[in-house]
Design a protein around this motif. Structure first.
Motif, PDB file in Angstrom:
ATOM      1  N   ASP A  79       0.860  -1.178   0.000  1.00  0.00           N
ATOM      2  CA  ASP A  79       0.000   0.000   0.000  1.00  0.00           C
ATOM      3  C   ASP A  79       0.899   1.231   0.000  1.00  0.00           C
ATOM      4  O   ASP A  79       1.499   1.571   1.024  1.00  0.00           O
ATOM      5  N   ALA A  81       0.224   4.234   0.025  1.00  0.00           N
ATOM      6  CA  ALA A  81      -0.225   5.308   0.915  1.00  0.00           C
ATOM      7  C   ALA A  81       0.525   5.254   2.249  1.00  0.00           C
ATOM      8  O   ALA A  81       0.569   6.237   2.972  1.00  0.00           O
ATOM      9  N   GLU A 135      -5.434   1.400  -7.398  1.00  0.00           N
ATOM     10  CA  GLU A 135      -4.191   1.874  -8.017  1.00  0.00           C
ATOM     11  C   GLU A 135      -3.079   2.178  -7.018  1.00  0.00           C
ATOM     12  O   GLU A 135      -1.912   1.999  -7.334  1.00  0.00           O
ATOM     13  N   ARG A 136      -3.415   2.643  -5.827  1.00  0.00           N
ATOM     14  CA  ARG A 136      -2.376   2.990  -4.851  1.00  0.00           C
ATOM     15  C   ARG A 136      -1.722   1.751  -4.236  1.00  0.00           C
ATOM     16  O   ARG A 136      -0.726   1.841  -3.536  1.00  0.00           O
TER      17      ARG A 136
END
Length: 179
Positions: A79, A81, A135-136
């Motif tokens: 991930d 993020a 997408e992230r």
């Protein structure tokens, strides 16, 4: 008992036997215990047991055939993020996570094989579509897991000629003879 690292080898043929949830939990715990730069711990996982999904994944690439016969697949995800800025260290974090899972599988008497995904765009796209990955989140690797159909025997890979002392090309000597 011999060191777990020296017993690790890839398993591509599995018995039709279910891996208990407690053992899967130990695999995930081992993966999440991996070292992580900046302690970002980018890992997330999808446990795949659905035969149709395993079959779809097995068809992504000829090297993925083991996915169809395994009891389950662990899809390792990063991930982004959780990663600060443009840090490239998440790749190493995820690799350490995968290796921890592979070593834990050996300790549990399971067979496993790392099926490479990242950085192959076509493999990543296929897994995104199959598993609905945003997408992230980067599909990093698939690890096929199950009970080995045959006795596993690791092939020794130690070569002392690859060890140098102080500078490249200076042999380390005989202190590293294989035991």
């Amino acid at each position: 008992m011999e060191n777990v690292c020296l017993r690790r080898c890839s398993c591509r043929c599995f018995l039709k036997k279910e891996v208990p949830e407690e053992e899967l939990l130990r695999l995930f715990q081992a993966g999440m215990q991996a070292p992580s730069a900046r302690n970002e711990q980018p890992w997330e996982f999808i446990l795949i047991r659905d035969p149709l999904v395993k079959e779809q994944i097995a068809q992504i690439n000829p090297y993925y055939r083991a996915a169809d016969g395994a009891d389950c697949l662990l899809l390792l995800l990063a991930d982004l993020a959780r990663v600060r800025g443009d840090s490239p260290w998440w790749i190493q974090d995820m690799s350490a996570c995968a290796e921890n899972i592979l070593l834990q599988a050996v300790e549990l008497g399971l067979g496993a094989v790392w099926l490479g995904v990242y950085p192959r765009g076509e493999r990543m796209r296929a897994l995104r579509e199959i598993a609905c990955i945003p997408e992230r989140v980067v599909p990093f690797a698939v690890i096929a897991v199950g009970y080995p159909a045959n006795a596993l025997q690791a092939v020794p890979r130690f070569e002392k000629k690859r060890i140098f002392k102080d500078k490249y090309g200076i042999e380390a000597g005989d202190q590293y003879e294989q035991q």
